[in-house]
Scaffold this active site. Structure first.
Site, short mmCIF file in Angstrom:
data_model
loop_
_atom_site.label_atom_id
_atom_site.label_comp_id
_atom_site.label_asym_id
_atom_site.label_seq_id
_atom_site.Cartn_x
_atom_site.Cartn_y
_atom_site.Cartn_z
N TRP A 183 9.73 15.06 -13.19
CA TRP A 183 8.49 15.82 -13.31
C TRP A 183 8.09 16.37 -11.93
O TRP A 183 8.17 15.67 -10.93
CB TRP A 183 7.39 14.91 -13.85
CG TRP A 183 6.01 15.49 -13.84
CD1 TRP A 183 5.60 16.65 -14.42
CD2 TRP A 183 4.84 14.93 -13.22
NE1 TRP A 183 4.25 16.85 -14.21
CE2 TRP A 183 3.76 15.80 -13.47
CE3 TRP A 183 4.61 13.77 -12.49
CZ2 TRP A 183 2.47 15.55 -13.02
CZ3 TRP A 183 3.33 13.52 -12.03
CH2 TRP A 183 2.26 14.40 -12.30
N ASP B 214 14.28 10.01 -17.00
CA ASP B 214 13.18 10.52 -17.81
C ASP B 214 12.89 11.97 -17.47
O ASP B 214 12.79 12.34 -16.30
CB ASP B 214 11.92 9.68 -17.58
CG ASP B 214 10.75 10.18 -18.41
OD1 ASP B 214 10.70 9.88 -19.61
OD2 ASP B 214 9.88 10.88 -17.84
N TYR C 181 8.63 20.28 -18.62
CA TYR C 181 8.78 20.30 -17.17
C TYR C 181 9.51 21.58 -16.74
O TYR C 181 10.65 21.82 -17.14
CB TYR C 181 9.55 19.08 -16.67
CG TYR C 181 8.87 17.75 -16.89
CD1 TYR C 181 7.52 17.66 -17.22
CD2 TYR C 181 9.59 16.56 -16.78
CE1 TYR C 181 6.91 16.43 -17.42
CE2 TYR C 181 8.98 15.33 -16.97
CZ TYR C 181 7.64 15.27 -17.30
OH TYR C 181 7.04 14.05 -17.51
N SER D 260 3.42 8.70 -25.03
CA SER D 260 2.92 8.75 -23.65
C SER D 260 1.42 8.97 -23.66
O SER D 260 0.93 9.88 -24.34
CB SER D 260 3.61 9.87 -22.87
OG SER D 260 3.09 9.97 -21.55
N GLN E 18 4.20 5.59 -22.28
CA GLN E 18 4.37 6.01 -20.89
C GLN E 18 3.02 6.42 -20.31
O GLN E 18 2.58 7.55 -20.44
CB GLN E 18 5.36 7.18 -20.80
CG GLN E 18 5.74 7.51 -19.37
CD GLN E 18 6.79 8.60 -19.27
OE1 GLN E 18 6.59 9.59 -18.56
NE2 GLN E 18 7.91 8.44 -19.95
N TRP F 150 4.28 5.90 -15.13
CA TRP F 150 4.48 7.00 -14.18
C TRP F 150 3.44 6.92 -13.06
O TRP F 150 2.41 6.30 -13.19
CB TRP F 150 4.44 8.36 -14.88
CG TRP F 150 3.19 8.76 -15.60
CD1 TRP F 150 2.87 8.47 -16.89
CD2 TRP F 150 2.11 9.55 -15.10
NE1 TRP F 150 1.65 9.02 -17.23
CE2 TRP F 150 1.17 9.70 -16.16
CE3 TRP F 150 1.84 10.18 -13.87
CZ2 TRP F 150 -0.02 10.44 -16.01
CZ3 TRP F 150 0.67 10.89 -13.73
CH2 TRP F 150 -0.24 11.03 -14.79
N ALA G 195 0.80 6.44 -7.02
CA ALA G 195 -0.40 7.29 -7.06
C ALA G 195 -0.16 8.65 -6.42
O ALA G 195 -0.88 9.08 -5.53
CB ALA G 195 -1.58 6.58 -6.41
N ARG H 54 2.34 16.53 -1.65
CA ARG H 54 1.67 16.78 -2.93
C ARG H 54 0.24 17.28 -2.74
O ARG H 54 -0.25 18.14 -3.48
CB ARG H 54 1.67 15.48 -3.76
CG ARG H 54 1.06 15.57 -5.14
CD ARG H 54 1.93 16.33 -6.11
NE ARG H 54 3.28 15.81 -6.16
CZ ARG H 54 3.65 14.74 -6.88
NH1 ARG H 54 2.76 14.08 -7.59
NH2 ARG H 54 4.91 14.34 -6.91
N GLN I 219 14.74 9.11 -0.52
CA GLN I 219 13.55 8.52 -1.15
C GLN I 219 13.94 7.68 -2.35
O GLN I 219 13.37 6.61 -2.58
CB GLN I 219 12.59 9.62 -1.57
CG GLN I 219 11.93 10.36 -0.42
CD GLN I 219 11.07 11.52 -0.91
OE1 GLN I 219 11.39 12.18 -1.89
NE2 GLN I 219 9.96 11.77 -0.23
#
Length: 336
Positions: free
Chosen positions: A21, A49, A54, A152, A177, A205, A209, A228, A291
Protein backbone atom coordinates in the site's frame (compact mmCIF):
# COMPACT_ATOMS: atom_id res chain seq x y z
CA UNK A 1 10.98 -15.75 10.95
CA UNK A 2 8.14 -16.73 13.23
CA UNK A 3 4.94 -18.30 11.83
CA UNK A 4 1.47 -18.15 13.37
CA UNK A 5 -1.88 -19.73 12.63
CA UNK A 6 -4.36 -17.39 10.97
CA UNK A 7 -7.58 -17.53 12.94
CA UNK A 8 -9.18 -20.88 13.65
CA UNK A 9 -7.62 -22.49 10.60
CA UNK A 10 -4.66 -24.62 9.68
CA UNK A 11 -3.10 -21.84 7.60
CA UNK A 12 0.17 -20.45 8.91
CA UNK A 13 1.41 -17.00 7.93
CA UNK A 14 4.68 -15.24 8.61
CA UNK A 15 4.51 -12.96 11.63
CA UNK A 16 5.66 -10.19 9.31
CA UNK A 17 3.64 -9.61 6.14
CA UNK A 18 5.04 -7.48 3.34
CA UNK A 19 2.41 -5.01 2.08
CA UNK A 20 2.56 -2.66 -0.88
CA UNK A 21 0.00 0.00 0.00
CA UNK A 22 1.22 3.53 -0.90
CA UNK A 23 4.42 2.21 -2.45
CA UNK A 24 4.27 -0.13 -5.44
CA UNK A 25 3.02 1.58 -8.56
CA UNK A 26 3.03 5.01 -6.92
CA UNK A 27 5.76 6.12 -4.51
CA UNK A 28 8.66 3.86 -5.52
CA UNK A 29 10.02 2.72 -8.86
CA UNK A 30 9.18 -0.82 -9.97
CA UNK A 31 12.81 -1.95 -9.76
CA UNK A 32 12.98 -0.84 -6.12
CA UNK A 33 9.64 -2.49 -5.41
CA UNK A 34 10.94 -5.79 -6.76
CA UNK A 35 14.03 -5.35 -4.60
CA UNK A 36 11.84 -4.88 -1.52
CA UNK A 37 9.94 -8.09 -2.27
CA UNK A 38 13.17 -10.02 -2.72
CA UNK A 39 14.45 -8.62 0.58
CA UNK A 40 11.24 -9.84 2.20
CA UNK A 41 11.74 -13.33 0.78
CA UNK A 42 15.38 -13.35 1.92
CA UNK A 43 14.18 -12.40 5.42
CA UNK A 44 11.87 -15.41 5.57
CA UNK A 45 8.65 -13.51 4.89
CA UNK A 46 6.16 -15.70 3.03
CA UNK A 47 3.00 -13.57 3.37
CA UNK A 48 2.29 -10.71 0.96
CA UNK A 49 -0.64 -8.29 1.14
CA UNK A 50 -2.02 -6.03 -1.57
CA UNK A 51 -5.37 -4.76 -2.89
CA UNK A 52 -6.89 -4.03 -6.28
CA UNK A 53 -7.45 -0.39 -5.31
CA UNK A 54 -3.76 0.26 -4.57
CA UNK A 55 -2.46 2.51 -7.36
CA UNK A 56 -5.67 1.61 -9.22
CA UNK A 57 -4.62 -2.05 -9.80
CA UNK A 58 -0.95 -1.31 -10.59
CA UNK A 59 0.28 -2.52 -7.17
CA UNK A 60 -1.09 -6.00 -7.83
CA UNK A 61 0.73 -6.11 -11.17
CA UNK A 62 4.02 -5.12 -9.57
CA UNK A 63 3.65 -7.74 -6.84
CA UNK A 64 2.78 -10.42 -9.38
CA UNK A 65 5.91 -9.58 -11.34
CA UNK A 66 8.07 -9.51 -8.21
CA UNK A 67 6.90 -12.97 -7.11
CA UNK A 68 7.34 -14.54 -10.54
CA UNK A 69 9.43 -17.69 -10.35
CA UNK A 70 8.76 -18.31 -6.66
CA UNK A 71 7.22 -21.61 -5.56
CA UNK A 72 3.55 -20.64 -5.25
CA UNK A 73 2.82 -23.23 -2.56
CA UNK A 74 5.43 -21.61 -0.32
CA UNK A 75 3.70 -18.23 -0.34
CA UNK A 76 0.55 -16.75 1.20
CA UNK A 77 -0.84 -14.08 -1.11
CA UNK A 78 -3.58 -11.75 0.17
CA UNK A 79 -5.59 -9.20 -1.75
CA UNK A 80 -8.74 -7.17 -1.17
CA UNK A 81 -11.90 -5.94 -2.85
CA UNK A 82 -14.11 -2.90 -2.23
CA UNK A 83 -12.47 0.31 -3.39
CA UNK A 84 -13.14 1.86 -6.80
CA UNK A 85 -11.05 0.55 -9.69
CA UNK A 86 -10.95 1.00 -13.43
CA UNK A 87 -13.03 3.90 -14.77
CA UNK A 88 -14.84 4.01 -11.40
CA UNK A 89 -18.31 3.35 -12.78
CA UNK A 90 -21.38 2.62 -10.61
CA UNK A 91 -20.44 -1.06 -10.20
CA UNK A 92 -16.66 -0.61 -10.01
CA UNK A 93 -16.64 -0.55 -6.22
CA UNK A 94 -18.31 -2.13 -3.22
CA UNK A 95 -19.10 -5.71 -2.27
CA UNK A 96 -21.91 -6.56 -4.67
CA UNK A 97 -21.89 -10.00 -6.24
CA UNK A 98 -21.06 -8.41 -9.59
CA UNK A 99 -18.07 -6.48 -8.30
CA UNK A 100 -16.65 -9.34 -6.22
CA UNK A 101 -16.84 -11.95 -8.98
CA UNK A 102 -15.36 -9.60 -11.55
CA UNK A 103 -12.70 -8.28 -9.19
CA UNK A 104 -11.30 -11.66 -8.16
CA UNK A 105 -10.68 -12.53 -11.80
CA UNK A 106 -8.89 -9.23 -12.37
CA UNK A 107 -6.76 -9.66 -9.27
CA UNK A 108 -5.72 -13.19 -10.20
CA UNK A 109 -4.73 -12.06 -13.67
CA UNK A 110 -2.63 -9.18 -12.33
CA UNK A 111 -1.04 -11.30 -9.61
CA UNK A 112 -0.30 -14.07 -12.12
CA UNK A 113 -1.74 -16.79 -9.90
CA UNK A 114 -4.63 -19.25 -10.03
CA UNK A 115 -5.77 -18.44 -6.49
CA UNK A 116 -5.17 -16.18 -3.51
CA UNK A 117 -4.75 -17.60 -0.06
CA UNK A 118 -6.86 -14.87 1.52
CA UNK A 119 -9.49 -12.69 -0.16
CA UNK A 120 -10.53 -9.76 2.01
CA UNK A 121 -13.45 -7.33 2.09
CA UNK A 122 -11.44 -4.10 2.21
CA UNK A 123 -14.23 -2.30 4.06
CA UNK A 124 -17.87 -2.94 4.99
CA UNK A 125 -20.34 -2.12 2.20
CA UNK A 126 -23.41 -0.37 3.61
CA UNK A 127 -25.08 -0.42 0.18
CA UNK A 128 -25.05 -4.19 -0.35
CA UNK A 129 -26.91 -6.81 1.74
CA UNK A 130 -24.37 -8.74 3.77
CA UNK A 131 -26.03 -11.98 2.64
CA UNK A 132 -25.21 -11.13 -0.99
CA UNK A 133 -21.61 -10.32 -0.14
CA UNK A 134 -20.99 -13.50 1.82
CA UNK A 135 -22.68 -15.69 -0.80
CA UNK A 136 -20.39 -14.19 -3.45
CA UNK A 137 -17.34 -14.87 -1.27
CA UNK A 138 -18.56 -18.43 -0.76
CA UNK A 139 -18.77 -18.90 -4.52
CA UNK A 140 -15.23 -17.53 -4.93
CA UNK A 141 -14.01 -20.12 -2.42
CA UNK A 142 -15.94 -22.97 -4.05
CA UNK A 143 -14.52 -22.00 -7.44
CA UNK A 144 -11.03 -22.42 -5.96
CA UNK A 145 -10.09 -18.80 -6.54
CA UNK A 146 -9.56 -18.08 -2.83
CA UNK A 147 -8.80 -20.45 0.02
CA UNK A 148 -9.97 -18.31 2.93
CA UNK A 149 -11.96 -15.14 3.49
CA UNK A 150 -11.03 -12.12 5.57
CA UNK A 151 -12.19 -8.55 6.14
CA UNK A 152 -10.60 -5.21 6.96
CA UNK A 153 -11.66 -2.57 9.47
CA UNK A 154 -14.98 -4.19 10.36
CA UNK A 155 -16.64 -3.42 13.69
CA UNK A 156 -17.31 -6.09 16.29
CA UNK A 157 -20.98 -6.32 15.27
CA UNK A 158 -20.08 -6.59 11.59
CA UNK A 159 -17.57 -9.34 12.35
CA UNK A 160 -20.16 -11.28 14.30
CA UNK A 161 -22.77 -11.01 11.54
CA UNK A 162 -20.29 -11.87 8.78
CA UNK A 163 -18.91 -14.84 10.69
CA UNK A 164 -22.40 -16.23 11.29
CA UNK A 165 -23.21 -16.11 7.59
CA UNK A 166 -19.84 -17.62 6.66
CA UNK A 167 -20.52 -20.49 9.05
CA UNK A 168 -23.94 -21.07 7.48
CA UNK A 169 -22.27 -21.12 4.05
CA UNK A 170 -19.51 -23.50 5.21
CA UNK A 171 -16.64 -21.13 4.45
CA UNK A 172 -13.94 -19.84 6.78
CA UNK A 173 -13.85 -16.17 7.75
CA UNK A 174 -10.55 -16.14 9.61
CA UNK A 175 -9.07 -12.64 9.65
CA UNK A 176 -9.61 -8.93 10.12
CA UNK A 177 -7.13 -6.28 8.96
CA UNK A 178 -7.29 -3.24 11.26
CA UNK A 179 -4.95 -0.39 12.02
CA UNK A 180 -3.11 -1.17 15.26
CA UNK A 181 -0.09 0.37 16.95
CA UNK A 182 1.13 1.82 20.24
CA UNK A 183 -0.76 4.97 19.26
CA UNK A 184 -3.91 3.40 17.77
CA UNK A 185 -5.49 0.76 20.02
CA UNK A 186 -9.16 1.00 19.08
CA UNK A 187 -9.53 -2.76 18.45
CA UNK A 188 -8.72 -3.72 22.03
CA UNK A 189 -12.10 -2.91 23.62
CA UNK A 190 -14.53 -4.65 21.25
CA UNK A 191 -13.04 -6.04 18.03
CA UNK A 192 -10.35 -8.10 19.70
CA UNK A 193 -12.60 -9.85 22.28
CA UNK A 194 -15.17 -10.76 19.61
CA UNK A 195 -12.42 -11.95 17.29
CA UNK A 196 -10.99 -14.23 19.95
CA UNK A 197 -14.46 -15.66 20.56
CA UNK A 198 -15.04 -16.33 16.85
CA UNK A 199 -11.59 -17.61 15.95
CA UNK A 200 -10.58 -14.57 13.91
CA UNK A 201 -7.02 -13.22 13.86
CA UNK A 202 -5.82 -9.70 13.22
CA UNK A 203 -3.42 -8.90 10.36
CA UNK A 204 -2.56 -5.38 11.44
CA UNK A 205 -1.54 -2.45 9.29
CA UNK A 206 0.49 0.60 10.23
CA UNK A 207 2.24 -0.94 13.26
CA UNK A 208 4.71 1.96 13.20
CA UNK A 209 1.94 4.58 12.88
CA UNK A 210 2.88 5.60 9.34
CA UNK A 211 6.47 6.13 10.43
CA UNK A 212 5.89 8.22 13.56
CA UNK A 213 7.05 5.39 15.82
CA UNK A 214 10.41 5.18 14.03
CA UNK A 215 11.42 8.39 15.78
CA UNK A 216 12.44 10.10 12.53
CA UNK A 217 10.05 12.97 13.19
CA UNK A 218 11.55 15.07 15.94
CA UNK A 219 9.73 17.90 17.73
CA UNK A 220 10.81 21.30 16.50
CA UNK A 221 12.79 19.88 13.55
CA UNK A 222 12.11 20.08 9.83
CA UNK A 223 10.27 17.16 8.26
CA UNK A 224 12.59 14.67 6.53
CA UNK A 225 12.49 15.09 2.74
CA UNK A 226 10.44 12.43 1.00
CA UNK A 227 8.81 11.25 4.23
CA UNK A 228 5.15 10.35 4.64
CA UNK A 229 4.49 13.62 6.44
CA UNK A 230 5.50 15.55 3.30
CA UNK A 231 3.36 13.50 0.91
CA UNK A 232 0.60 15.78 -0.32
CA UNK A 233 -1.10 12.90 -2.17
CA UNK A 234 -2.62 11.66 1.07
CA UNK A 235 0.16 10.45 3.32
CA UNK A 236 0.47 13.75 5.15
CA UNK A 237 -3.23 13.84 5.96
CA UNK A 238 -3.20 10.32 7.35
CA UNK A 239 -0.26 11.02 9.60
CA UNK A 240 -1.26 14.45 10.89
CA UNK A 241 -3.17 13.17 13.95
CA UNK A 242 0.09 11.75 15.32
CA UNK A 243 2.24 14.77 14.45
CA UNK A 244 1.82 16.67 17.71
CA UNK A 245 4.75 17.96 19.76
CA UNK A 246 3.71 15.81 22.75
CA UNK A 247 3.53 12.60 20.71
CA UNK A 248 6.81 13.26 18.89
CA UNK A 249 8.62 14.07 22.12
CA UNK A 250 7.22 10.99 23.86
CA UNK A 251 8.29 8.72 21.01
CA UNK A 252 11.88 9.86 21.59
CA UNK A 253 11.55 8.64 25.18
CA UNK A 254 11.25 5.08 23.83
CA UNK A 255 14.86 5.12 22.64
CA UNK A 256 16.39 3.83 25.93
CA UNK A 257 13.88 0.95 26.00
CA UNK A 258 14.71 -0.05 22.44
CA UNK A 259 18.46 0.18 22.98
CA UNK A 260 18.30 -2.10 26.02
CA UNK A 261 16.73 -4.74 23.77
CA UNK A 262 19.18 -4.09 20.91
CA UNK A 263 16.29 -2.90 18.72
CA UNK A 264 15.59 0.27 16.81
CA UNK A 265 12.30 2.08 17.39
CA UNK A 266 10.55 0.56 14.36
CA UNK A 267 11.47 -2.95 15.49
CA UNK A 268 10.22 -2.17 18.99
CA UNK A 269 6.90 -0.91 17.62
CA UNK A 270 6.40 -4.02 15.48
CA UNK A 271 7.36 -6.32 18.35
CA UNK A 272 4.82 -4.47 20.50
CA UNK A 273 1.88 -5.32 18.20
CA UNK A 274 3.11 -8.91 17.83
CA UNK A 275 3.05 -9.37 21.61
CA UNK A 276 -0.74 -9.53 21.25
CA UNK A 277 -1.67 -13.19 20.75
CA UNK A 278 -4.70 -12.21 18.63
CA UNK A 279 -2.34 -10.63 16.09
CA UNK A 280 -1.22 -13.21 13.55
CA UNK A 281 0.90 -10.85 11.49
CA UNK A 282 2.03 -7.24 11.23
CA UNK A 283 2.14 -5.64 7.79
CA UNK A 284 5.25 -3.67 6.92
CA UNK A 285 5.76 -1.50 3.86
CA UNK A 286 9.00 -0.09 2.57
CA UNK A 287 10.54 2.26 0.06
CA UNK A 288 13.96 0.60 0.34
CA UNK A 289 14.98 -3.09 0.65
CA UNK A 290 17.07 -2.42 3.75
CA UNK A 291 13.94 -1.25 5.59
CA UNK A 292 12.36 -4.65 4.98
CA UNK A 293 15.44 -6.49 6.22
CA UNK A 294 15.60 -4.41 9.40
CA UNK A 295 11.90 -4.53 10.27
CA UNK A 296 11.65 -8.27 9.69
CA UNK A 297 13.99 -8.75 12.65
CA UNK A 298 11.11 -7.83 14.98
CA UNK A 299 9.66 -11.30 14.44
CA UNK A 300 10.28 -13.57 17.40
CA UNK A 301 11.17 -10.72 19.79
CA UNK A 302 9.59 -11.20 23.21
CA UNK A 303 8.73 -8.14 25.28
CA UNK A 304 8.57 -8.66 29.02
CA UNK A 305 5.64 -7.37 31.07
CA UNK A 306 8.01 -4.81 32.57
CA UNK A 307 8.95 -3.54 29.11
CA UNK A 308 5.30 -3.31 28.11
CA UNK A 309 4.53 -1.36 31.26
CA UNK A 310 7.36 1.07 30.53
CA UNK A 311 6.04 1.60 27.00
CA UNK A 312 2.54 2.22 28.35
CA UNK A 313 3.93 4.76 30.80
CA UNK A 314 5.45 6.69 27.89
CA UNK A 315 2.72 6.47 25.25
CA UNK A 316 -0.33 4.88 26.83
CA UNK A 317 -2.00 8.18 27.72
CA UNK A 318 -1.55 9.46 24.15
CA UNK A 319 -3.06 6.47 22.34
CA UNK A 320 -6.53 6.36 20.79
CA UNK A 321 -8.71 3.68 22.41
CA UNK A 322 -12.26 4.65 21.41
CA UNK A 323 -13.81 1.65 19.57
CA UNK A 324 -16.25 3.98 17.83
CA UNK A 325 -13.39 5.20 15.65
CA UNK A 326 -13.69 2.07 13.48
CA UNK A 327 -17.29 2.87 12.57
CA UNK A 328 -16.65 6.60 12.28
CA UNK A 329 -13.91 6.05 9.72
CA UNK A 330 -15.81 3.43 7.73
CA UNK A 331 -17.09 4.39 4.26
CA UNK A 332 -20.63 5.74 4.31
CA UNK A 333 -21.04 4.85 0.64
CA UNK A 334 -19.17 2.85 -1.97
CA UNK A 335 -17.49 5.95 -3.36
CA UNK A 336 -15.90 7.17 -0.10
Amino acid sequence: MEFRYLGNSGLKVSAITYGNWLTHGSQVENETAVGCVRAALDSGITSFDTADVYANTVAEKVLGKALKGQRRESLEVFTKVFGPTGPKGPNDSGLSRKHILESIDGSLQRLKTDYVDLYQAHRYDVETPLEETMQAFADVVRQGKALYIGVSEWTADQLRAGHALATDLNIQLISNQPQYSMLWRVIEAEVEPVSRELGISQIVWSPIAQGVLTGKYKPGSALPKGSRATDEKGGAKMIERFMTPEVLASVQELNPIAKELDLDLAQLAIAWVLRNSNVASAIIGASRPEQVTANAKAAGVTLSEETQSRIDAVLGHLAEYNPARTHEQSPKSRET
